[in-house]
Write an enzyme that holds these catalytic residues in place. Sequence first.
Site, mmCIF file in Angstrom:
data_model
loop_
_atom_site.group_PDB
_atom_site.id
_atom_site.type_symbol
_atom_site.label_atom_id
_atom_site.label_comp_id
_atom_site.label_asym_id
_atom_site.label_seq_id
_atom_site.Cartn_x
_atom_site.Cartn_y
_atom_site.Cartn_z
ATOM 1 N N ASP A 9 0.956 -1.245 0.053
ATOM 2 C CA ASP A 9 0.052 -0.072 0.128
ATOM 3 C C ASP A 9 0.868 1.163 0.082
ATOM 4 O O ASP A 9 0.449 2.221 0.719
ATOM 5 C CB ASP A 9 -0.915 -0.279 1.257
ATOM 6 C CG ASP A 9 -1.925 -1.159 1.028
ATOM 7 O OD1 ASP A 9 -1.873 -1.930 0.492
ATOM 8 O OD2 ASP A 9 -2.899 -1.202 1.952
ATOM 9 N N LYS A 98 -7.082 -4.638 -2.992
ATOM 10 C CA LYS A 98 -8.038 -5.387 -1.720
ATOM 11 C C LYS A 98 -8.887 -4.079 -1.411
ATOM 12 O O LYS A 98 -8.723 -3.035 -1.562
ATOM 13 C CB LYS A 98 -7.075 -5.787 -0.562
ATOM 14 C CG LYS A 98 -6.249 -4.584 -0.015
ATOM 15 C CD LYS A 98 -5.177 -5.174 0.911
ATOM 16 C CE LYS A 98 -4.305 -4.025 1.062
ATOM 17 N NZ LYS A 98 -4.812 -2.975 2.052
ATOM 18 N N CYS A 140 -1.988 -2.400 7.688
ATOM 19 C CA CYS A 140 -1.923 -3.078 6.624
ATOM 20 C C CYS A 140 -0.674 -3.956 6.813
ATOM 21 O O CYS A 140 -0.578 -5.111 6.227
ATOM 22 C CB CYS A 140 -2.257 -2.532 5.158
ATOM 23 S SG CYS A 140 -3.914 -1.807 5.143
#
Length: 193
Positions: A9, A98, A140
């Site tokens: 990310d 996601k 994350c």
Amino acid sequence: MSTALIIVDVQNDFCEGGSLAVGGGAGVAAGITRLLGAEPDRWDHVVATKDYHIDPGAHFGNPPDYVDSWPRHCVVGTPGSEFHPDLATDRVEAIFHKGEHAAAYSGFEGHADDGECLADWLRRHGVDRVEIVGIATDHCVRATALDAAREGFATTVLLDLTAGVAPDTTDVAVRAFEGAGITTHGAPVIRTA
């Protein structure tokens, strides 16, 4: 033994100037790029994850509580969902999206464009060890590393190339790594306002 780097990310919205910025995010992007250039043979494979929201329901809060709900971020089709420009992506072989319609913290909840999940992709490529970098250490990155270990991959988090949201939750994440048998190197970047 085959090793993969998982870049978690490293997107505009999670770096300085983004809608859900984590202090030090841009530095993490640049640091990953430097490491990729300095040690090109360190990994057999390089993959990345993206938060990729269409309508994630209660994940977007108005107002957000910053525990279970967050400001709008990484919405599909917006500049915020793109990789940070300081992150070199030429070695990224697959991107796992996601969170289209629900909260999703772990890269192992994501899928490639053809629908293949991260765990299956890694196994198909003979990967048994993963190193994890990215944003945010306490969200994350944490979820992705814990899932990697649960999936049976020997897991290392390169903490110097992660950025944490807050000291307390980052400490909890590091303890969780240790408890799960995950190897860590360095210390996460934490810059509070």
